[in-house]
Design a protein around this motif. Structure first.
Motif, PDB file in Angstrom:
ATOM      1  N   VAL A 141       0.723  -1.149   0.075  1.00 39.23           N
ATOM      2  CA  VAL A 141       0.003  -0.066   0.111  1.00 39.23           C
ATOM      3  C   VAL A 141       0.922   1.487   0.028  1.00 39.23           C
ATOM      4  O   VAL A 141       1.807   1.207   0.565  1.00 39.23           O
ATOM      5  N   GLN A 142       0.152   2.271  -0.544  1.00 40.93           N
ATOM      6  CA  GLN A 142       0.823   3.779  -0.517  1.00 40.93           C
ATOM      7  C   GLN A 142       0.005   4.557   0.582  1.00 40.93           C
ATOM      8  O   GLN A 142      -1.017   4.901   0.511  1.00 40.93           O
ATOM      9  N   ILE A 143       0.822   4.730   1.711  1.00 43.03           N
ATOM     10  CA  ILE A 143       0.132   5.454   2.844  1.00 43.03           C
ATOM     11  C   ILE A 143       0.049   7.084   2.421  1.00 43.03           C
ATOM     12  O   ILE A 143       1.069   7.505   1.878  1.00 43.03           O
ATOM     13  N   ALA A 144      -1.068   7.794   2.955  1.00 41.35           N
ATOM     14  CA  ALA A 144      -0.942   9.123   3.010  1.00 41.35           C
ATOM     15  C   ALA A 144      -0.306   9.690   4.222  1.00 41.35           C
ATOM     16  O   ALA A 144      -1.027   9.613   5.150  1.00 41.35           O
ATOM     17  N   THR A 145       0.954  10.179   4.177  1.00 45.56           N
ATOM     18  CA  THR A 145       1.755  10.357   5.408  1.00 45.56           C
ATOM     19  C   THR A 145       0.843  11.596   6.032  1.00 45.56           C
ATOM     20  O   THR A 145       1.061  11.562   7.363  1.00 45.56           O
ATOM     21  N   GLY A 146       0.174  12.424   5.417  1.00 45.67           N
ATOM     22  CA  GLY A 146      -0.521  13.572   6.013  1.00 45.67           C
ATOM     23  C   GLY A 146      -1.474  13.016   6.969  1.00 45.67           C
ATOM     24  O   GLY A 146      -2.046  13.673   7.695  1.00 45.67           O
ATOM     25  N   SER A 147      -2.044  11.739   6.867  1.00 44.37           N
ATOM     26  CA  SER A 147      -2.904  11.272   7.452  1.00 44.37           C
ATOM     27  C   SER A 147      -2.452  10.397   8.629  1.00 44.37           C
ATOM     28  O   SER A 147      -3.256  10.070   9.557  1.00 44.37           O
ATOM     29  N   ALA A 148      -1.088  10.320   8.768  1.00 46.07           N
ATOM     30  CA  ALA A 148      -0.814   9.538  10.022  1.00 46.07           C
ATOM     31  C   ALA A 148      -0.570  10.406  11.197  1.00 46.07           C
ATOM     32  O   ALA A 148      -0.190  11.752  11.139  1.00 46.07           O
ATOM     33  N   SER A 149      -0.963   9.756  12.399  1.00 45.46           N
ATOM     34  CA  SER A 149      -0.704  10.589  13.489  1.00 45.46           C
ATOM     35  C   SER A 149       0.039   9.632  14.456  1.00 45.46           C
ATOM     36  O   SER A 149      -0.094   8.314  14.494  1.00 45.46           O
ATOM     37  N   HIS A 150       1.158  10.277  15.328  1.00 44.54           N
ATOM     38  CA  HIS A 150       1.916   9.347  16.180  1.00 44.54           C
ATOM     39  C   HIS A 150       1.057   9.006  17.445  1.00 44.54           C
ATOM     40  O   HIS A 150       0.265   9.645  17.770  1.00 44.54           O
ATOM     41  N   LEU A 151       1.312   7.679  17.728  1.00 43.54           N
ATOM     42  CA  LEU A 151       0.765   7.024  18.779  1.00 43.54           C
ATOM     43  C   LEU A 151       1.619   7.162  20.064  1.00 43.54           C
ATOM     44  O   LEU A 151       1.074   7.535  21.184  1.00 43.54           O
ATOM     45  N   CYS A 152       2.722   6.433  20.011  1.00 43.50           N
ATOM     46  CA  CYS A 152       3.598   6.490  21.247  1.00 43.50           C
ATOM     47  C   CYS A 152       5.113   6.063  20.767  1.00 43.50           C
ATOM     48  O   CYS A 152       5.166   5.601  19.443  1.00 43.50           O
ATOM     49  N   ARG A 153       6.063   6.215  21.642  1.00 45.39           N
ATOM     50  CA  ARG A 153       7.368   5.653  21.469  1.00 45.39           C
ATOM     51  C   ARG A 153       7.538   4.706  22.920  1.00 45.39           C
ATOM     52  O   ARG A 153       7.329   5.319  23.707  1.00 45.39           O
ATOM     53  N   VAL A 154       8.326   3.683  22.585  1.00 45.88           N
ATOM     54  CA  VAL A 154       8.542   2.764  23.637  1.00 45.88           C
ATOM     55  C   VAL A 154       9.741   2.205  23.350  1.00 45.88           C
ATOM     56  O   VAL A 154      10.136   1.715  22.138  1.00 45.88           O
ATOM     57  N   THR A 155      10.514   1.798  24.540  1.00 46.79           N
ATOM     58  CA  THR A 155      11.760   0.866  24.220  1.00 46.79           C
ATOM     59  C   THR A 155      11.306  -0.371  24.365  1.00 46.79           C
ATOM     60  O   THR A 155      10.485  -0.882  25.200  1.00 46.79           O
ATOM     61  N   ALA A 156      11.745  -1.244  23.479  1.00 46.93           N
ATOM     62  CA  ALA A 156      11.097  -2.953  23.430  1.00 46.93           C
ATOM     63  C   ALA A 156      12.227  -3.752  23.164  1.00 46.93           C
ATOM     64  O   ALA A 156      13.377  -3.367  22.663  1.00 46.93           O
ATOM     65  N   GLY A 157      11.900  -4.827  23.278  1.00 46.40           N
ATOM     66  CA  GLY A 157      12.990  -5.765  23.080  1.00 46.40           C
ATOM     67  C   GLY A 157      13.936  -6.355  24.106  1.00 46.40           C
ATOM     68  O   GLY A 157      13.764  -5.835  25.288  1.00 46.40           O
ATOM     69  N   PRO A 158      14.663  -7.311  23.819  1.00 46.03           N
ATOM     70  CA  PRO A 158      15.412  -7.865  24.996  1.00 46.03           C
ATOM     71  C   PRO A 158      16.294  -6.787  25.515  1.00 46.03           C
ATOM     72  O   PRO A 158      16.885  -6.013  24.783  1.00 46.03           O
ATOM     73  N   ALA A 159      16.779  -6.773  26.738  1.00 45.83           N
ATOM     74  CA  ALA A 159      17.756  -5.819  27.548  1.00 45.83           C
ATOM     75  C   ALA A 159      19.097  -5.867  26.792  1.00 45.83           C
ATOM     76  O   ALA A 159      19.671  -4.642  26.571  1.00 45.83           O
ATOM     77  N   GLU A 160      19.379  -6.601  26.248  1.00 41.18           N
ATOM     78  CA  GLU A 160      20.915  -6.872  25.573  1.00 41.18           C
ATOM     79  C   GLU A 160      20.708  -6.254  24.239  1.00 41.18           C
ATOM     80  O   GLU A 160      21.387  -6.014  23.660  1.00 41.18           O
ATOM     81  N   GLU A 161      19.683  -5.981  23.540  1.00 41.67           N
ATOM     82  CA  GLU A 161      19.676  -5.544  22.373  1.00 41.67           C
ATOM     83  C   GLU A 161      18.137  -4.697  22.175  1.00 41.67           C
ATOM     84  O   GLU A 161      17.343  -5.227  21.488  1.00 41.67           O
ATOM     85  N   PRO A 162      18.025  -3.676  22.904  1.00 40.61           N
ATOM     86  CA  PRO A 162      16.679  -2.983  22.937  1.00 40.61           C
ATOM     87  C   PRO A 162      16.563  -2.104  21.558  1.00 40.61           C
ATOM     88  O   PRO A 162      17.425  -1.821  20.860  1.00 40.61           O
ATOM     89  N   ALA A 163      15.299  -1.842  21.306  1.00 41.97           N
ATOM     90  CA  ALA A 163      14.788  -0.982  19.951  1.00 41.97           C
ATOM     91  C   ALA A 163      14.090  -0.072  20.642  1.00 41.97           C
ATOM     92  O   ALA A 163      13.206  -0.133  21.497  1.00 41.97           O
ATOM     93  N   LEU A 164      14.093   1.206  19.943  1.00 47.43           N
ATOM     94  CA  LEU A 164      13.371   2.349  20.089  1.00 47.43           C
ATOM     95  C   LEU A 164      12.127   1.960  19.010  1.00 47.43           C
ATOM     96  O   LEU A 164      12.400   2.179  18.163  1.00 47.43           O
TER      97      LEU A 164
END
Length: 134
Positions: free
Chosen positions: A58-81
């Motif tokens: 799909v091709q998203i309309a980036t103007g229709s996107a709204s930010h929900l949240c940010r969270v640090t996830a994944g295992p402690a030895e290799e976390p991801a934002l």
């Protein structure tokens, strides 16, 4: 730290989820939002548009996107934002065009959501869907 972006395609009170393949290293065999790694030099929305095109066609309309949240996830030895976005408008019919990433896709209403891979993301998604009645 890796940076990851995911997107919730929302239409008529339902959200599109992908079922991650059982052989995936991170979060195998769970329903989750589609997305992936942000590449060097990419913005979050640029990465989101690329990932949703690669995974769902799909091709998203980036103007229709709204930010929900940010969270640090994944295992402690290799976390991801992890950055999650809600997308209300796109072109094309979502399809599983990345079977190596996920083995199924499906639309879910709020009452049918499977157990979340990320509780914080799910909470933000549910609150956004309820407040906007998408």
């Amino acid at each position: 730290m890796h940076k990851v972006v995911v997107g919730a395609l929302v239409r008529e009170g339902q959200v599109l989820l992908v079922h991650r393949s059982p052989n995936k290293r991170a979060y195998p065999d769970v329903w989750d939002l589609p997305g992936g790694l942000i590449e060097a030099g990419e913005s979050e929305l640029g990465a989101l548009a690329r990932e949703l095109h690669e995974e769902l066609g799909v091709q998203i309309a980036t103007g229709s996107a709204s930010h929900l949240c940010r969270v640090t996830a994944g295992p402690a030895e290799e976390p991801a934002l992890l950055s999650a976005w809600l997308v209300r408008d796109w072109q094309g019919t979502p399809a599983n065009v990345a079977p190596e990433e996920h083995d199924d896709i499906g639309w879910f209403g709020l009452q049918e959501l499977p157990p979340p891979a990320h509780v914080v993301v799910r909470t933000a998604l549910v609150e956004a869907m309820l407040s906007h009645r998408t």
